[in-house]
Design an enzyme around this catalytic site. Structure first.
Site, PDB file in Angstrom:
ATOM      1  N   ARG A  84     105.629  57.763   5.010  1.00 49.62           N
ATOM      2  CA  ARG A  84     104.116  57.500   4.599  1.00 49.62           C
ATOM      3  C   ARG A  84     103.529  58.217   3.519  1.00 49.62           C
ATOM      4  O   ARG A  84     102.318  58.724   3.524  1.00 49.62           O
ATOM      5  CB  ARG A  84     103.266  57.458   6.003  1.00 49.62           C
ATOM      6  CG  ARG A  84     103.834  56.901   7.177  1.00 49.62           C
ATOM      7  CD  ARG A  84     103.302  55.508   7.042  1.00 49.62           C
ATOM      8  NE  ARG A  84     103.999  54.808   8.041  1.00 49.62           N
ATOM      9  CZ  ARG A  84     105.315  54.390   8.008  1.00 49.62           C
ATOM     10  NH1 ARG A  84     106.068  54.479   7.361  1.00 49.62           N
ATOM     11  NH2 ARG A  84     105.715  53.483   9.464  1.00 49.62           N
ATOM     12  N   SER A 112      97.054  52.370  12.075  1.00 45.38           N
ATOM     13  CA  SER A 112      97.488  53.786  12.750  1.00 45.38           C
ATOM     14  C   SER A 112      96.624  54.720  11.991  1.00 45.38           C
ATOM     15  O   SER A 112      96.587  55.034  10.827  1.00 45.38           O
ATOM     16  CB  SER A 112      98.979  53.934  12.460  1.00 45.38           C
ATOM     17  OG  SER A 112      99.905  53.160  13.016  1.00 45.38           O
ATOM     18  N   GLU A 167      96.823  59.508   8.735  1.00 41.06           N
ATOM     19  CA  GLU A 167      97.291  58.496   7.818  1.00 41.06           C
ATOM     20  C   GLU A 167      96.462  57.816   7.204  1.00 41.06           C
ATOM     21  O   GLU A 167      96.747  56.900   6.184  1.00 41.06           O
ATOM     22  CB  GLU A 167      98.404  57.259   8.823  1.00 41.06           C
ATOM     23  CG  GLU A 167      99.163  56.436   8.026  1.00 41.06           C
ATOM     24  CD  GLU A 167     100.225  55.629   8.981  1.00 41.06           C
ATOM     25  OE1 GLU A 167     100.437  54.561   8.763  1.00 41.06           O
ATOM     26  OE2 GLU A 167     100.775  56.219   9.781  1.00 41.06           O
TER      27      GLU A 167
END
Length: 290
Positions: A160, A209, A279
């Site tokens: 990520r 998320s 995130e």
């Protein structure tokens, strides 16, 4: 190029939260983007680049600068097994074009919302595939307003994450795919869609998320064990379907979301001694893109 004053950022956010931007601009070309950034830099005005707003939490106070939206800046060119894509292109649209071309490699990302630029910046992934794995090269507009090319190695993709912001703004990316049967790809996509819809609050107002998964364990599991599923503050709550999603179910505010984030971090830290890392992006007034 179109510039609007006082545009409500909630209109450009998947979670429908955000106050007015001092200036809001839609760009259609490299030249538009270069001219706008050059002006902002000369005037000392902060600016921030957004795509679909699928993972950015805007402040209720808005943004005292220029929000630059890249979604009109889109396009896909496919030559053999290489797809060259402008950064404002919607990721699901790219996946569908690849299906039509019989190219495999990104079908796992079929239902990840947002643009290619955002996906590359955060090395978006699902079902064991990350977009950085098929990234071949890209064009970037640097903070000095120069266009440069970068390779996969330059981007240093990790979970990520990428080095994109250290270079500047992604203009376009080329992806190396594999030839495959269209029917096979379509079948795989249906399977991924089914799995995603069974486990995530698809169709609700979320930012995807909220936290990255710590090594060896999912953030959703930790939040669930910490009793966060369904936990509510104001008009926002942790989803009963997947604890790593926060849902705006009743005109939630940015403060509601931030308090839920703090509560989640606090409980997981107390129970598991694990620090959860965001995130999503929380854009505060005055934050600068680079």
């Amino acid at each position: 190029m179109k510039i609007v004053k006082g545009e409500l950022l909630k209109k450009h956010s998947y979670i429908r939260i955000g106050g007015p931007a001092k200036m809001f601009s839609y760009v259609n070309s490299y030249e538009d983007l270069q001219n706008l950034i050059e002006t902002a830099q000369e005037l000392g005005v902060p600016y921030y680049i957004v795509g679909e707003g699928s993972n950015i939490l805007f402040s209720d106070k808005g943004y005292d600068g220029i929000i630059i939206k890249t979604t009109p800046f889109s396009g896909i060119e496919i030559r053999e097994n290489i797809a060259t894509v402008k950064a404002g292109t919607q990721l699901p649209k790219l996946v569908q074009e690849l299906v039509s071309a019989g190219l495999s490699g990104l079908e796992q990302l079929c239902e990840i919302p947002g643009t290619v630029g955002g996906a590359v910046a955060g090395n978006a992934g699902a079902f064991g595939r990350e977009i950085g794995e098929v990234f071949e090269c890209g064009k970037i507009l640097t903070t000095k307003n120069e266009i440069i090319e970068v390779s996969q190695e330059d981007m240093q993709f990790s979970y990520r994450s990428s080095r994109l912001k250290t270079f500047g703004i992604l203009l376009e990316a080329s992806f190396k795919l594999a030839k495959s049967d269209t029917a096979t790809i379509k079948n795989a996509i249906e399977i991924y869609k089914k799995r995603r819809r069974e486990s995530q609050p698809i169709g609700e107002l979320t930012l995807g998320s909220v936290f990255k998964n710590p090594t060896g364990v999912s953030a959703g599991y930790l939040l669930d064990r910490a009793g966060l599923k369904g936990y509510t503050i104001g008009g926002a709550k942790y989803s009963e379907k997947h604890a790593n999603f926060i849902v705006n179910f009743n005109d939630a505010t940015c403060d509601d979301i931030n308090m839920l984030i703090d509560e989640g971090r606090s409980r997981v830290k107390a129970m598991f001694n694990i620090e959860l890392e965001l995130e999503i992006v929380i854009l505060k007034d005055g934050d600068h893109f680079a």
